[in-house]
Design an enzyme around this catalytic site. Structure first.
Site, PDB file in Angstrom:
ATOM      1  CG  HIS A   1       1.196   3.359  -7.981  1.00  0.00           C
ATOM      2  ND1 HIS A   1       0.320   3.927  -8.877  1.00  0.00           N
ATOM      3  CD2 HIS A   1       0.994   2.018  -8.082  1.00  0.00           C
ATOM      4  CE1 HIS A   1      -0.384   2.997  -9.486  1.00  0.00           C
ATOM      5  NE2 HIS A   1       0.016   1.819  -9.031  1.00  0.00           N
ATOM      6  CB  CYS A   2       6.198   7.848  -6.522  1.00  0.00           C
ATOM      7  SG  CYS A   2       5.744   8.954  -7.862  1.00  0.00           S
ATOM      8  CG  ASN A   3       6.210   2.202  -2.726  1.00  0.00           C
ATOM      9  OD1 ASN A   3       7.218   1.524  -2.532  1.00  0.00           O
ATOM     10  ND2 ASN A   3       5.316   2.420  -1.783  1.00  0.00           N
TER      11      ASN A   3
END
Length: 560
Positions: free
Chosen positions: A487-489
């Site tokens: 999740h792009c984290n």
């Protein structure tokens, strides 16, 4: 001759008006037909019978559906006013607004909220009945367009409990462009620090590259280390302040003034994690701003927070706030905003200028006069004026539901999901589900620390991680839409799964994109399954997800 031309113009206007009316009627008929007979498109309703390759799963789901109503009745008795909305039943709202979901269980609100039918209808009706034009012109339609855009800026600031004297709204293509704009324009210097919470979106961490270009340092901080970092910075500020006093008291003649160089630092963090829904302390804003001598400014990424929470900028006066409207109410896409405290707008050093952002420019020299209006000088080119004008209908939709009610609604549904998933055990007693975030089942109301996102992985009987892409595909076949991955984290994944720098370098040699099939590195998962809830999520959606996971894994083990 003039009368003939006038008559022809009138006829043309009448024909255009009739065509517009016909088109509106056509759209309305299509909407009504869709609501009455929603298209199947080969996808069965998740609440209807399905063909199964495993007869035991089919029978188990059938038994589950029979008992779902009793579970829902008990849940509603327990939650009371925490479920749904006062002005109408939740199912009726979904039937009217989200019939285009075709009865799918949509649990990816953090990715994008589903666009409500009424927002589309109101938007298109507005565009059919009115004509809007490029705001860089002086025509009557252009002036009317500009007026509506300014009214929406004011409405947005009012929504955040502030006004144009305190903050400016800069429209962007979304949160990412807003963050990029901060990075490009922030006055980093060689003594500056860019500090950020480790669990940040990639788009926030990307500001680091602008800081490095100016030879600034960067600091990735875990939540438990934030207060110590603030304490250290305050002590450093006190030391520097005393040093300046001593230096100013020696060797400086009467009337001499030494120009003081101010170093600006930036702290960036999300109000809510897009990975697992963890909420972070909004008091950090004033804590950082109170550090003396070295000026700390605070950037708040509110993209995952605003769809289900209200932000009060009078109480929590962040210097920068970034957001995307499609995450709040689904439509329009491609529109976001950077909200800037007016006190620090003059500090921004934006290099590029585009159409509309300048007053005068020389083509022969570097002479350039930027527009004095804070919003205008930062908005390059023509604004997406039709999107901005129609965004008000989405904001009104959220306001009518009640943002506080949305927050309570999804928090308690999420807590129920966590509680039930935690009960799922293999026959040997090992858990099926590993859950992330700040969920605390022992507290009645923990929504100040946890949002409506439930992120988890499934484990096999020996506590090994299952392939989350395979799990998603299995749930998708039952009409359940979730999201998987990091999740792009990256900070969340490295922290939860113990991924180190060597693991990252090894993964980089194998992976081609964040969405490829390489999801393990040294038996560590590179992501998880995320069920993000929103204003339209119903108990039956959550209950169905729980029962499908139970039937496909726990009861499947018992029967096969």
């Amino acid at each position: 001759m003039f009368l003939k031309r006038a008559c022809k113009k009138d006829q043309k206007r009448i024909l255009i008006a009739l065509a517009s009316i016909f088109f509106l009627i056509l759209i309305t008929c299509i909407v009504l037909i869709q609501k009455t007979n929603p298209p199947n498109n080969g996808v069965n309703s998740p609440f209807s019978e399905r063909e199964r390759t495993k007869e035991a799963i089919e029978l188990a789901l059938k038994r589950s559906r029979l008992s779902s109503e009793s579970r829902e009745k008990q849940y509603l008795e327990d939650q009371g006013s925490n479920y749904g909305y006062t002005q109408g039943k939740l199912k009726e709202i979904n039937d009217e607004e989200h019939f285009h979901l075709q009865n799918k269980v949509y649990l990816d609100y953090t990715g994008a909220a589903p666009y409500p039918a009424s927002v589309l209808t109101n938007s298109y009706s507005d565009l059919f009945q009115n004509f809007y034009a490029n705001t860089h012109s002086r025509s009557q339609p252009s002036l009317q367009t500009n007026d509506l855009i300014e009214k929406f800026r004011s409405k947005l600031l009012e929504y955040f409990n502030t006004e144009s004297g305190q903050y400016s709204v800069v429209f962007t293509s979304g949160t990412t462009q807003a963050l990029k704009l901060v990075g490009e324009a922030f006055p980093f210097s060689r003594n500056s620090k860019f500090a950020y919470l480790n669990q940040n979106h990639n788009s926030v961490i990307g500001i680091r590259e602008y800081a490095l270009l100016k030879q600034a340092s960067f600091h990735s901080l875990k939540e438990e280390n934030i207060q110590q970092f603030i304490k250290d910075e305050k002590e450093l500020g006190d030391v520097n302040e005393n040093k300046d006093k001593n230096e100013n008291g020696q060797g400086q003649g009467e009337g001499e003034e030494e120009e003081e160089e101010v170093t600006f630092n930036l702290f960036a963090y999300p109000a809510e994690s897009n990975f697992d829904g963890s909420k972070y302390d909004l008091n950090w804003i004033k804590d950082f701003q109170s550090i003396k001598n070295n000026d700390w400014l605070v950037l708040l990424d509110a993209a995952a927070f605003l769809p289900s929470n209200k932000l009060d900028l009078t109480k929590y006066p962040a210097d920068f706030v970034t957001l995307s409207f499609y995450k709040m109410f689904g439509y329009p896409t491609g529109l976001g905003a950077l909200i800037i405290n007016n006190d620090i707008v003059h500090l921004l050093q934006k290099s590029y200028f585009g159409g509309g952002t300048v007053v005068l420019v020389s083509d022969c020299t570097t002479f350039c006069v930027r527009h004095p209006n804070p919003s205008t000088k930062l908005e390059d080119g023509t604004l997406p004026f039709l999107d901005i004008i129609t965004a008000k209908y989405g904001l009104e939709f959220i306001e009518n539901l009640g943002i506080d009610q949305i927050s309570q609604h999804i928090y308690h549904l999420g807590k129920y999901l966590v509680k039930e998933l935690s009960k799922l055990k293999w026959s040997n007693g090992n858990p099926l589900v590993e859950i992330y975030g700040k969920w605390d089942l022992n507290q009645d109301n923990n929504f100040n620390k946890q949002g409506g996102i439930v992120t988890f992985n499934l484990l096999d009987t020996n506590n090994n991680y299952l392939n989350f892409n395979d799990v998603q595909a299995s749930l998708e076949s039952e009409g359940i839409n979730l999201r998987t991955g990091c999740h792009c984290n990256p900070g969340a994944c490295t922290q939860y799964f113990g991924i180190n720098e060597d693991d990252l370098k090894q993964a980089a040699e194998e992976k081609e994109s964040c969405g490829d099939d390489i999801i393990f590195i040294n038996n560590k998962p590179l992501g998880a399954i995320r069920a993000s809830l929103g204003y339209g999520t119903m108990f039956e959606h959550i209950d169905y997800l729980i029962q499908v996971i139970n039937m496909k894994y726990i009861e499947k083990e018992d029967n096969f």
